[in-house]
Enzyme design. Structure first.
Site, PDB file in Angstrom:
ATOM      1  N   CYS A  75      -8.281   8.897  10.294  1.00 38.51           N
ATOM      2  CA  CYS A  75      -8.311   7.782   9.669  1.00 38.51           C
ATOM      3  C   CYS A  75      -8.779   6.592  10.431  1.00 38.51           C
ATOM      4  O   CYS A  75      -8.971   5.488   9.891  1.00 38.51           O
ATOM      5  CB  CYS A  75      -6.707   7.518   9.217  1.00 38.51           C
ATOM      6  N   LYS A 105       5.654  18.528   1.880  1.00 35.93           N
ATOM      7  CA  LYS A 105       4.514  19.255   1.131  1.00 35.93           C
ATOM      8  C   LYS A 105       3.048  18.846   1.732  1.00 35.93           C
ATOM      9  O   LYS A 105       2.731  18.027   1.855  1.00 35.93           O
ATOM     10  CB  LYS A 105       4.549  18.270  -0.298  1.00 35.93           C
ATOM     11  N   GLU A 107     -14.850   4.467   2.342  1.00 30.06           N
ATOM     12  CA  GLU A 107     -14.522   5.764   3.426  1.00 30.06           C
ATOM     13  C   GLU A 107     -15.032   7.143   3.077  1.00 30.06           C
ATOM     14  O   GLU A 107     -14.861   7.597   2.062  1.00 30.06           O
ATOM     15  CB  GLU A 107     -12.872   5.893   3.212  1.00 30.06           C
ATOM     16  N   GLU A 112       0.453   5.684   4.828  1.00 29.76           N
ATOM     17  CA  GLU A 112      -0.633   5.562   5.732  1.00 29.76           C
ATOM     18  C   GLU A 112      -1.928   6.217   5.048  1.00 29.76           C
ATOM     19  O   GLU A 112      -1.969   7.255   4.750  1.00 29.76           O
ATOM     20  CB  GLU A 112      -0.372   6.401   7.084  1.00 29.76           C
TER      21      GLU A 112
END
Ligand code: NAD
Length: 505
Positions: A300, A191, A399, A266
């Site tokens: 990331c 997906k 973040e 992750e």
């Protein structure tokens, strides 16, 4: 300039098919618009115009894909590893053949500069080659002898797996998950993120061309809370490999709990780069700037917090600022562009909101802080540097996932370590020092799954990749990937007539 124009013309040609029909699903070996026939708009971040439609997968489409993956599983699992290896190498050949096309589509879809995306496609091929080569040994186990028995272990593919990917470098990240899953003998339902559907179609088409049997690789486009959720809940899916935000990870864990799914996450990061006074400051400067402003800061492992020793702070931060001012922001297909537009208007608004948050919390915006007015209506943000910041400010804790760096001074090693660890995340960390002992002490003390010393992030495929704390669960790379996609089985055999306890004699 000529290369830019050439890229524009080629991208326009490649996008034609997506203007004519939606970015489709790939299920049971066929591209399909899905059961509902519904779709949603796909916008390019370059100017927020619609560049096509995306098929909106629903639970029915996901069920169809999971059934296909379930039916195809036994034959794919039992295929001779040498044969799987051959198919996966062929797949890598095809990615390399079409690397330019993949890079152009990815840039148009996500806003990532072409200078990085051309390498991302090649890295995708490398992922397939690496796991293809390791495929024949994936089942290997241990021999564990006892006096009267011998135990041996082997590994077997866990079953059909769900792979859910984000929109930052979506092509490369998808291959990173799908390659080991297929090499292990799993079948896959992928997906992709709703904001970056295009290269997922390309990947599925190449899977077909490479001779991956129907049902082994399935892809369902759609929204996270719809198609993604259905995938995490499907009983045929035995494990979920997810890359995305930490909050989505916890939702997925809850969604997968009733069917007891194995998960590999992750997630986000707020990674520190720590620069000590004794470091090679020229090299540190290159790495600091590269690791936050490359890939639009949508990375990331970006080093989004610069922790710099107080006695070099002024000079070092001034040098960073000088570089940041010169970063070339522009159209992602221009080979000169270093920072392109952010993936989506919603994400752009989120990143821009931190400019006000920084001001309100009392930090200074030394560089940037504004949109790029001359590039409107695209999602262009000026590369930004916050100074005068403290680690408890939101710009140091959350973040932001854009070309935005927060600089914070520290006094000594102890304070550097405290600041580095004082966030909820723990993905990566970077240390710059000439003192070997200090490098080891810091590396061992930092809460992170990956540490680079005197280096920017670079990737060695056998090495473990992943995070601690809110940055993830599990590791990718080498045998770590096979551990996730396979079950270990122990087989114990009696060597002779050992005494068996007797009951009811
Ligand atoms: P996101 O969590 O919003 O979405 C990721 C994927 O999850 C998308 O495909 C989305 O459709 C799907 N999804 C959303 N809700 C879902 C649900 N309820 N059930 C199932 N699927 C669902 O993340 P994003 O904004 O696309 O990506 C950016 C994030 O990814 C950042 O936090 C970044 O740090 C992280 N990331 C981490 C790594 C890593 O290796 N640690 C690598 C790349 C990106």
């Amino acid at each position: 300039m000529a290369q830019f124009e050439d890229n524009l013309a080629k991208a326009d040609e490649l996008l034609k098919r997506f203007r004519e029909g939606p970015a489709l699903h790939y299920i049971a070996g066929r591209l399909t618009a899905g059961r509902s026939g519904e779709s949603f708009d796909n916008l390019t971040p370059i100017d927020n115009s619609v560049i096509g439609q995306v098929a909106r997968g629903n639970a029915e489409d996901v069920d169809y894909a999971c059934q296909a993956a379930w039916s195809a599983f036994p034959a794919w699992r039992d295929m001779a590893p040498a044969q799987r290896k051959k198919i996966l190498h062929h797949f890598a050949d095809l990615i390399e053949r079409d690397a330019e096309e993949i890079a152009l589509l990815e840039s148009m879809d996500t806003g990532q500069p072409i200078r990085f995306m051309s390498k991302a496609a090649i890295r995708g091929a490398a992922n397939f080659r690496y796991f293809a080569d390791n495929c024949p040994g994936a089942r290997d186990g241990q021999s564990l002898p006892m006096q009267h028995h011998i135990n041996y272990t082997l590994r077997q593919a866990i079953g059909p797996v769900g792979v859910i990917t984000p929109w930052n470098t979506p092509f490369m990240l998808s291959t990173w998950k799908i390659a080991p899953a297929l090499a292990a003998g799993c079948t896959v339902v992928h997906k992709p993120a709703e904001w970056s559907p295009l290269t997922a179609v390309k990947l599925a088409e190449l899977a077909d061309e490479a001779g991956i049997p129907a049902g082994v690789w399935n892809m369902v486009q759609g929204l996270g809370e719809e198609a993604g959720k259905a995938l995490t809940e499907h009983p045929h899916i035995k494990a979920l490999a997810f890359v995305g935000e930490s909050s989505t990870g916890s939702m997925i864990m809850a969604q997968g709990a009733p069917t007891l799914k194995r998960v590999h996450f992750e997630l986000g990061g707020k990674n520190p780069v720590i620069v000590f006074e004794d470091a090679d400051l020229d090299r540190a400067l290159d790495a600091v700037v590269f690791m936050i402003y490359s890939l639009n800061g949508q990375r990331c492992t970006s080093s989004s917090r610069l922790l710099v020793q107080k006695n070099i702070e002024q000079e070092f931060v001034a040098r960073v600022a000088e570089r940041v001012r010169k970063i070339k922001v522009g159209h992602p297909l221009d080979p000169a562009t270093e920072v392109g537009p952010l993936v989506h208007k919603r994400h752009f608004d989120k990143v821009m909101s931190y400019m006000d948050i920084a001001r309100k919390d009392g930090a200074e915006i030394t560089v940037g802080g504004e949109t790029m007015a001359d590039l409107a209506p695209g999602n262009y943000v000026q590369p930004t540097l916050f100074t005068g910041a403290r680690n408890d400010m939101r710009i140091a804790q959350e973040e932001i996932f854009g070309p935005v760096l927060t600089a914070i001074p520290f006094e000594d090693e102890t304070e550097a370590l405290t600041l580095a660890n004082d966030v909820e995340y723990g993905l990566s960390g970077y240390i710059w020092t000439a003192d070997v002992g200090r490098a080891h002490r810091m590396a061992q003390g930092m809460d992170a799954g990956m540490i680079w010393v005197n280096s920017e992030n670079n990737r060695h495929l056998p090495a473990p990749f992943g995070g601690t704390k809110a940055s993830g669960i599990g590791r990718d790379g080498g045998d770590y990937s096979f551990e996730f996609y396979m079950e270990t089985k122990n087989i114990c055999i009696a060597l002779g007539d050992h005494a068996i306890p007797k009951l009811g004699v």
